[in-house]
Design an enzyme around this catalytic site. Structure first.
Site, mmCIF file in Angstrom:
data_model
loop_
_atom_site.group_PDB
_atom_site.id
_atom_site.type_symbol
_atom_site.label_atom_id
_atom_site.label_comp_id
_atom_site.label_asym_id
_atom_site.label_seq_id
_atom_site.Cartn_x
_atom_site.Cartn_y
_atom_site.Cartn_z
ATOM 1 N N ASN A 36 -3.139 2.360 -0.037
ATOM 2 C CA ASN A 36 -3.523 3.000 -1.302
ATOM 3 C C ASN A 36 -5.000 3.392 -1.298
ATOM 4 O OD1 ASN A 36 -3.791 0.153 -1.384
ATOM 5 N ND2 ASN A 36 -3.862 0.120 -3.602
ATOM 6 N N GLU A 85 -7.752 4.495 -4.119
ATOM 7 C CA GLU A 85 -8.018 4.644 -5.548
ATOM 8 C C GLU A 85 -9.192 5.586 -5.800
ATOM 9 O OE1 GLU A 85 -8.213 0.607 -7.047
ATOM 10 O OE2 GLU A 85 -6.032 0.390 -6.832
ATOM 11 N N GLU A 101 2.493 4.331 -0.125
ATOM 12 C CA GLU A 101 3.686 5.043 0.364
ATOM 13 C C GLU A 101 3.407 6.539 0.473
ATOM 14 O OE1 GLU A 101 3.443 2.819 -1.989
ATOM 15 O OE2 GLU A 101 5.279 1.664 -2.284
ATOM 16 N N CYS A 103 6.704 6.760 -6.141
ATOM 17 C CA CYS A 103 6.935 6.691 -4.690
ATOM 18 C C CYS A 103 8.425 6.748 -4.368
ATOM 19 C CB CYS A 103 6.308 5.424 -4.119
ATOM 20 S SG CYS A 103 4.511 5.498 -4.183
HETATM 21 N N1 THU Z 1 0.439 0.775 -5.440
HETATM 22 C C1 THU Z 1 0.900 1.286 -4.261
HETATM 23 O O1 THU Z 1 0.118 1.662 -3.383
HETATM 24 N N2 THU Z 1 2.238 1.367 -4.083
HETATM 25 C C2 THU Z 1 3.167 0.959 -4.991
HETATM 26 O O2 THU Z 1 4.353 1.193 -4.795
HETATM 27 C C3 THU Z 1 2.739 0.195 -6.166
HETATM 28 C C4 THU Z 1 1.299 0.318 -6.517
HETATM 29 C C5 THU Z 1 -1.012 0.718 -5.669
HETATM 30 C C6 THU Z 1 -1.522 1.688 -6.681
HETATM 31 C C7 THU Z 1 -2.803 1.040 -7.134
HETATM 32 O O3 THU Z 1 -3.852 1.440 -6.244
HETATM 33 C C8 THU Z 1 -2.539 -0.449 -6.961
HETATM 34 O O4 THU Z 1 -1.390 -0.563 -6.133
HETATM 35 C C9 THU Z 1 -2.269 -1.176 -8.272
HETATM 36 O O5 THU Z 1 -1.255 -0.561 -8.985
#
Ligand code: THU
Length: 147
Positions: free
Chosen positions: A42, A44, A55, A98
């Site tokens: 991820n 941000e 994902e 996702c």
């Molecule tokens: N997050 C993901 O990368 N994948 C998911 O399926 C669930 C959430 C990330 C998004 C955000 O950066 C952090 O987890 C908290 O929600």
């Protein structure tokens, strides 16, 4: 690669996440039908809603490496970085957005995609398919009647 190796890869990818706002690190490994593997984490943003999930990041890498229509399975792991790598006991399943992105890939290829969701510490896991996680989803198959 074995499930254990792929979980290790997803956990390692999670440690490369940029997640200063949530503190929740997610990694994803995508495996092609030929056994090629790419990963992502991820990413941000100070404008919170612009953050990208692990994902989605891994799916973009998969499209470049072998194509969205060649995906056999994915492995996801999420938690918080600790002294012994990624920590956390709850398996992390893909969020709704996702799941939609994964359904696109599944409908493109014409076959289901396996999803192995692991906890941060890699000890707990659950196995699903995208059609199971997003039943009756809307995808490219539903646009056949468009102009
Ligand atoms: N997050 C993901 O990368 N994948 C998911 O399926 C669930 C959430 C990330 C998004 C955000 O950066 C952090 O987890 C908290 O929600």
């Amino acid at each position: 690669m074995t499930d254990e190796e792929l979980i290790a890869l997803a956990r390692a990818a999670a440690l490369k996440a940029y997640a200063p706002y949530s503190g929740f690190h997610v990694g994803c490994a995508v495996v092609s039908t030929r056994g090629e593997v790419v990963s992502g984490a991820n990413l941000e943003n100070a404008c919170y809603r612009l953050g990208i999930c692990a994902e989605q990041s891994a799916l973009a890498a998969a499209q470049h490496a072998f194509g969205l229509d060649q995906i056999a399975r994915i492995v996801v792991a999420g938690g918080t970085p600790g002294a012994h790598g990624l920590a956390g006991q709850q398996p992390v399943t893909p969020c709704g957005g996702c799941r939609q992105a994964l359904l696109e890939a599944a409908q493109l290829s014409g076959h289901d995609i396996e999803i192995l969701s692991a906890s941060g510490d890699g000890r707990a896991m659950r196995r699903d398919t995208i059609r199971g996680l997003l039943p009756h989803g809307f995808g490219p198959e539903d646009l056949k009647d468009a102009d």
